[in-house]
Design a protein around this motif. Structure first.
Motif, short mmCIF file in Angstrom:
data_model
loop_
_atom_site.label_atom_id
_atom_site.label_comp_id
_atom_site.label_asym_id
_atom_site.label_seq_id
_atom_site.Cartn_x
_atom_site.Cartn_y
_atom_site.Cartn_z
N PHE A 163 -56.55 22.18 -16.36
CA PHE A 163 -57.24 23.21 -15.59
C PHE A 163 -56.85 23.16 -14.11
N SER A 164 -56.66 21.97 -13.57
CA SER A 164 -56.23 21.86 -12.17
C SER A 164 -54.87 22.50 -11.96
N VAL A 165 -53.95 22.26 -12.88
CA VAL A 165 -52.62 22.85 -12.77
C VAL A 165 -52.68 24.37 -12.92
N VAL A 166 -53.51 24.85 -13.84
CA VAL A 166 -53.65 26.30 -14.04
C VAL A 166 -54.25 26.96 -12.79
N ILE A 167 -55.29 26.34 -12.23
CA ILE A 167 -55.90 26.89 -11.02
C ILE A 167 -54.89 26.91 -9.88
N ALA A 168 -54.10 25.84 -9.75
CA ALA A 168 -53.09 25.80 -8.69
C ALA A 168 -52.00 26.86 -8.92
N ALA A 169 -51.60 27.06 -10.16
CA ALA A 169 -50.57 28.07 -10.45
C ALA A 169 -51.08 29.48 -10.15
N VAL A 170 -52.29 29.78 -10.58
CA VAL A 170 -52.86 31.11 -10.31
C VAL A 170 -53.03 31.31 -8.81
N SER A 171 -53.50 30.28 -8.12
CA SER A 171 -53.64 30.38 -6.66
C SER A 171 -52.30 30.60 -5.98
N GLY A 172 -51.27 29.93 -6.45
CA GLY A 172 -49.94 30.09 -5.88
C GLY A 172 -49.40 31.50 -6.07
N VAL A 173 -49.56 32.03 -7.26
CA VAL A 173 -49.08 33.40 -7.53
C VAL A 173 -49.85 34.41 -6.68
N LEU A 174 -51.17 34.25 -6.62
CA LEU A 174 -51.96 35.17 -5.81
C LEU A 174 -51.68 35.00 -4.32
N ALA A 175 -51.40 33.77 -3.88
CA ALA A 175 -51.04 33.55 -2.47
C ALA A 175 -49.74 34.28 -2.13
N PHE A 176 -48.79 34.24 -3.05
CA PHE A 176 -47.54 34.98 -2.83
C PHE A 176 -47.83 36.48 -2.68
N GLY A 177 -48.71 36.99 -3.54
CA GLY A 177 -49.09 38.40 -3.43
C GLY A 177 -49.80 38.71 -2.13
N ILE A 178 -50.66 37.80 -1.69
CA ILE A 178 -51.39 38.01 -0.44
C ILE A 178 -50.41 38.02 0.73
N LEU A 179 -49.46 37.11 0.73
CA LEU A 179 -48.48 37.07 1.82
C LEU A 179 -47.58 38.31 1.81
N ARG A 180 -47.46 38.98 0.66
CA ARG A 180 -46.73 40.24 0.58
C ARG A 180 -47.64 41.44 0.82
N ARG A 181 -48.88 41.16 1.27
CA ARG A 181 -49.89 42.16 1.63
C ARG A 181 -50.36 43.01 0.46
N SER A 182 -50.56 42.37 -0.69
CA SER A 182 -51.08 43.06 -1.86
C SER A 182 -52.60 43.03 -1.83
N ARG A 183 -53.19 44.22 -1.83
CA ARG A 183 -54.65 44.30 -1.83
C ARG A 183 -55.23 43.83 -3.15
N VAL A 184 -54.51 44.08 -4.24
CA VAL A 184 -54.96 43.62 -5.55
C VAL A 184 -55.00 42.09 -5.58
N ALA A 185 -54.00 41.44 -5.01
CA ALA A 185 -53.95 39.98 -5.03
C ALA A 185 -55.09 39.36 -4.23
N VAL A 186 -55.41 39.93 -3.08
CA VAL A 186 -56.48 39.35 -2.27
C VAL A 186 -57.83 39.54 -2.94
N VAL A 187 -58.05 40.68 -3.57
CA VAL A 187 -59.31 40.90 -4.28
C VAL A 187 -59.39 39.99 -5.51
N ALA A 188 -58.28 39.84 -6.22
CA ALA A 188 -58.25 38.95 -7.39
C ALA A 188 -58.51 37.50 -6.98
N MET A 189 -57.95 37.07 -5.85
CA MET A 189 -58.18 35.70 -5.38
C MET A 189 -59.63 35.51 -4.98
N LEU A 190 -60.21 36.49 -4.33
CA LEU A 190 -61.64 36.42 -3.97
C LEU A 190 -62.50 36.25 -5.22
N ILE A 191 -62.25 37.09 -6.22
CA ILE A 191 -63.02 37.01 -7.46
C ILE A 191 -62.80 35.67 -8.14
#
Length: 157
Positions: free
Chosen positions: A79-107
């Motif tokens: 679960f720690s690795v899965v959480i880190a992987a999801v966070s990494g993917v969403l962080a990449f989206g956030i750095l690319r200014r994806s509104r979907v990624a930032v909302v998904a990370m918040l949720i």
């Protein structure tokens, strides 16, 4: 002060750093998850090593040995690795200014903390969650403002 090309003439960049900070907060959340998994694995290795002589009392290590089973440790690490992987993917989206990624990370962060509060009945991670959610909200606000400004500029032309 800007020159005619629109670039700042100052040595310093005074632009808003909310979005990169939100991405870094998502990366930090993933790193904290990985460290948690590493500590779970280290506890398992500590309590399951042969020759338990040393600093720990035998009754204490016997109880810890029962609490840190191989299955429980494996689930925690996965679960720690899965959480880190999801966070990494969403962080990449956030750095690319994806509104979907930032909302998904918040949720994602809020749901994981609610699970910890309600199901695990623990306050663990509350401070980290508050800090990460604060950075994500600032970044989300900036992303949505930028999108609204671009939409208004497009309708003016």
């Amino acid at each position: 002060m800007n020159d005619p090309t629109g670039r700042p003439t100052s040595l310093y960049d005074y632009s808003d750093k909310s979005v990169p900070h939100a991405g870094y907060a998502a990366i930090g959340y993933g790193v904290v998850a990985l460290v948690t998994g590493l500590f779970a694995w280290l506890q398992y290795m500590l309590y399951h090593t042969p020759g338990q002589g040393g600093f720990l009392h035998h009754d204490y290590t016997s109880q810890q040995w029962l609490e840190h089973t191989p299955l429980q440790t494996a689930v925690t690490v996965v679960f720690s690795v899965v959480i880190a992987a999801v966070s990494g993917v969403l962080a990449f989206g956030i750095l690319r200014r994806s509104r979907v990624a930032v909302v998904a990370m918040l949720i994602f962060v809020i749901v994981l903390q609610l699970y910890t509060w309600v199901v695990a009945r623990s306050v663990a991670g509350t401070l980290v969650t508050i800090i990460v959610v604060g950075f994500l909200l600032r970044g989300a606000r900036r992303m949505f403002q930028d999108h609204a400004e671009r939409a208004m500029d497009a309708t003016k032309v």
